[in-house]
Design a protein around this motif. Sequence first.
Motif, mmCIF file in Angstrom:
data_model
loop_
_atom_site.group_PDB
_atom_site.id
_atom_site.type_symbol
_atom_site.label_atom_id
_atom_site.label_comp_id
_atom_site.label_asym_id
_atom_site.label_seq_id
_atom_site.Cartn_x
_atom_site.Cartn_y
_atom_site.Cartn_z
ATOM 1 N N LEU A 18 0.843 -1.287 -0.082
ATOM 2 C CA LEU A 18 -0.121 -0.033 0.149
ATOM 3 C C LEU A 18 0.830 1.260 -0.055
ATOM 4 O O LEU A 18 0.736 2.384 -0.693
ATOM 5 C CB LEU A 18 -1.157 0.037 1.182
ATOM 6 N N LEU A 19 1.988 1.187 0.816
ATOM 7 C CA LEU A 19 2.978 2.228 0.690
ATOM 8 C C LEU A 19 3.648 2.636 -0.446
ATOM 9 O O LEU A 19 3.290 3.971 -1.064
ATOM 10 C CB LEU A 19 3.923 2.428 1.914
ATOM 11 N N GLN A 20 4.071 1.502 -1.181
ATOM 12 C CA GLN A 20 4.548 1.586 -2.458
ATOM 13 C C GLN A 20 3.544 2.421 -3.560
ATOM 14 O O GLN A 20 4.111 3.119 -4.221
ATOM 15 C CB GLN A 20 5.032 0.269 -2.926
ATOM 16 N N THR A 21 2.421 1.946 -3.534
ATOM 17 C CA THR A 21 1.495 2.241 -4.377
ATOM 18 C C THR A 21 1.179 3.558 -4.330
ATOM 19 O O THR A 21 1.053 4.446 -5.185
ATOM 20 C CB THR A 21 -0.048 1.486 -4.313
ATOM 21 N N HIS A 22 0.812 4.263 -2.836
ATOM 22 C CA HIS A 22 0.232 5.487 -2.519
ATOM 23 C C HIS A 22 1.496 6.549 -2.705
ATOM 24 O O HIS A 22 1.268 7.732 -3.245
ATOM 25 C CB HIS A 22 -0.395 5.651 -1.215
ATOM 26 N N ALA A 26 1.904 9.606 -5.327
ATOM 27 C CA ALA A 26 1.876 10.934 -4.852
ATOM 28 C C ALA A 26 3.254 11.475 -5.477
ATOM 29 O O ALA A 26 3.402 12.701 -5.787
ATOM 30 C CB ALA A 26 1.886 11.131 -3.480
ATOM 31 N N ALA A 27 4.206 10.993 -5.543
ATOM 32 C CA ALA A 27 5.785 11.390 -5.829
ATOM 33 C C ALA A 27 6.042 11.611 -7.475
ATOM 34 O O ALA A 27 6.574 12.383 -7.803
ATOM 35 C CB ALA A 27 6.773 10.319 -5.407
ATOM 36 N N GLY A 28 4.977 10.848 -8.113
ATOM 37 C CA GLY A 28 5.217 11.169 -9.728
ATOM 38 C C GLY A 28 6.170 10.444 -10.338
ATOM 39 O O GLY A 28 7.001 9.470 -9.577
ATOM 40 N N LEU A 29 6.216 10.531 -11.796
ATOM 41 C CA LEU A 29 7.181 9.876 -12.559
ATOM 42 C C LEU A 29 8.383 10.232 -12.304
ATOM 43 O O LEU A 29 9.181 9.239 -12.847
ATOM 44 C CB LEU A 29 6.719 9.937 -13.915
ATOM 45 N N SER A 34 11.262 3.153 -3.527
ATOM 46 C CA SER A 34 11.533 1.731 -3.191
ATOM 47 C C SER A 34 11.136 1.756 -1.890
ATOM 48 O O SER A 34 11.406 2.253 -1.104
ATOM 49 C CB SER A 34 12.881 1.499 -3.285
ATOM 50 N N THR A 35 10.128 0.639 -1.697
ATOM 51 C CA THR A 35 9.521 0.627 -0.109
ATOM 52 C C THR A 35 10.152 -0.887 0.251
ATOM 53 O O THR A 35 10.178 -1.892 -0.299
ATOM 54 C CB THR A 35 7.901 0.273 -0.418
#
Length: 153
Positions: A18-22, A26-29, A34-35
Amino acid sequence: MRKLLVINPNTSASVSALLQTHVQAAAGLHVQVSTVTARFGAPYISDEASYAVAAHAALDAWAAALAAPGAAPDAVLIGCFGDPGLLALRESSPVPVTGLAEAAFIEAARHGRFAIVTGGERWGPMLQRLAQALGHAPSLAGIAWKKRLNDGP
């Protein structure tokens, strides 16, 4: 491309996903997120003991990330509202380190006094200490807890 390391200091792979996805959304391309998941500790940080272990696990995850070739990040985010290990990691890191709670405190304090609602009664003192350590105690109006649905009666 900038690299952001997100450290999940609990052992829940689903929380890391979930952290990786969100965070990536939010951070963009232009940011490579890396989580990493803690290699030891609790799946849910719920008390002082699991918080202390999570702080150690965050430092361990940081050391493992540095040991990987080409993996040195430009910044670190502790992906747990409570930021276990924040001050120790910041002390030992050559890159900026923040946590979900610290970032929330900063943003909330921009708008005046704020309160925290958390999922566990034992988080109150831990979050109060964190707010004090980070200089946000004067803006913190209070901490309330809401019983988690799966905690039973």
